[in-house]
Design an enzyme around this catalytic site. Structure first.
Site, PDB file in Angstrom:
ATOM      1  N   CYS A 236      43.810  45.998  39.045  1.00  0.00           N
ATOM      2  CA  CYS A 236      43.085  45.739  37.794  1.00  0.00           C
ATOM      3  C   CYS A 236      43.860  44.710  36.947  1.00  0.00           C
ATOM      4  O   CYS A 236      43.935  43.547  37.313  1.00  0.00           O
ATOM      5  CB  CYS A 236      42.848  47.052  37.051  1.00  0.00           C
ATOM      6  SG  CYS A 236      41.908  46.906  35.526  1.00  0.00           S
TER       7      CYS A 236
ATOM      8  N   ASP B 160      31.464  47.393  41.477  1.00  0.00           N
ATOM      9  CA  ASP B 160      32.379  47.317  40.336  1.00  0.00           C
ATOM     10  C   ASP B 160      31.638  46.729  39.139  1.00  0.00           C
ATOM     11  O   ASP B 160      31.257  45.558  39.143  1.00  0.00           O
ATOM     12  CB  ASP B 160      33.585  46.446  40.708  1.00  0.00           C
ATOM     13  CG  ASP B 160      34.711  46.509  39.690  1.00  0.00           C
ATOM     14  OD1 ASP B 160      34.411  46.683  38.495  1.00  0.00           O
ATOM     15  OD2 ASP B 160      35.882  46.396  40.097  1.00  0.00           O
TER      16      ASP B 160
ATOM     17  N   HIS C 217      35.126  50.214  40.736  1.00  0.00           N
ATOM     18  CA  HIS C 217      36.458  49.829  40.265  1.00  0.00           C
ATOM     19  C   HIS C 217      37.439  50.988  40.471  1.00  0.00           C
ATOM     20  O   HIS C 217      37.111  52.139  40.219  1.00  0.00           O
ATOM     21  CB  HIS C 217      36.377  49.482  38.774  1.00  0.00           C
ATOM     22  CG  HIS C 217      37.543  48.705  38.265  1.00  0.00           C
ATOM     23  ND1 HIS C 217      37.660  47.350  38.437  1.00  0.00           N
ATOM     24  CD2 HIS C 217      38.652  49.098  37.587  1.00  0.00           C
ATOM     25  CE1 HIS C 217      38.778  46.931  37.880  1.00  0.00           C
ATOM     26  NE2 HIS C 217      39.406  47.972  37.358  1.00  0.00           N
TER      27      HIS C 217
END
Length: 247
Positions: A132, A179, A212
């Site tokens: 991330c 995501d 995600h």
């Protein structure tokens, strides 16, 4: 789901119940978690945390996994003592919070860790992985630091990226098909720019149905439908490191 009040969906997933196999150290002005394999090695991987910081058990689990595969794994506190994000924090304040934690403002800490690995651990070959926020940081390092043999950016938030794709080191990009914060059109644009600008090896891979955080934020036993993709992505990550860091 990501929206205006929740601009980064890192709260998706599970917090691992993981007992550290490594230990914490202080490297000049920052703290770090380090895990070492049972046999001596000259290979290391810098593991760059997500917004939840260097103490998240999930990230340490990945560091311990890398140590088990023969790498010295070190996860520094790239927030330099600043508080990481907490799931209970107000997402409407996230953008302001992020301004003091720029994924591109890590060069000094990276040099400190590289020096430590070379001097204290006799490391000669170094890779980097990140999740991330840390995936965006890996992109930055692959643009600016030729000491790395390879990088793996794992759902690095593309809007945090620098615009350049002229990477110095082979880089593998992992994304999830579902995501919400990294739309597939952004991934397509990234891949197009890499093909135009990048002169080293790279790969962009999208994992079907994945959200995600799937590589390090989903417990396999709780998400059996995702388990094959979690395992595939981790294997791909290791294969990329083995291909280039072990040269």
């Amino acid at each position: 789901m990501a929206n205006e009040a929740n601009p980064c969906p890192c709260n998706i997933g599970d917090k691992f119940e993981h007992e550290d196999l490594g230990h914490e150290v202080t490297i000049e002005h920052i703290k770090a978690y380090i895990a070492k394999p049972s046999l001596s090695t000259d290979k290391a991987v810098i593991v760059i945390h997500d917004i939840f910081g260097w103490e998240l058990p999930n990230t340490r689990y990945i560091a311990d996994m890398l140590a088990d595969k023969g790498y010295i794994a070190v996860c520094p506190d790239f927030y330099k003592g600043q508080a990481p994000w907490k799931p209970s924090d107000d997402w409407s304040t996230f953008d302001e919070w992020l301004k003091t934690r720029d994924a591109k403002n890590i060069n000094k800490e990276t040099e400190v860790v590289l020096k430590y690995l070379k001097k204290n651990c006799n490391v000669k070959k170094i890779g980097a992985i990140g999740f991330c926020w840390g995936g965006a940081a890996v992109h930055h390092l692959m643009l600016t630091n030729s000491e790395f043999k390879a990088g793996v950016s794992i759902y690095g938030v593309i809007k945090f990226f620098e615009k350049s794709c002229n990477l110095l080191n082979p880089t593998f990009f992992i994304f999830g098909e579902k995501d919400d914060i990294i739309p597939l059109d952004q991934v397509s644009t990234l891949e197009k720019k890499l093909k135009e600008e990048c002169k080293v090896d790279f790969e962009v891979k999208i994992y079907p149905g994945q959200t995600h955080g799937f590589v390090h934020r989903k417990r396999e036993e709780c998400n059996p439908q995702d388990q094959p993709y979690i395992q595939e992505a981790r294997k791909d990550m290791l294969n990329w490191l083995n291909k280039y860091v072990c040269l």
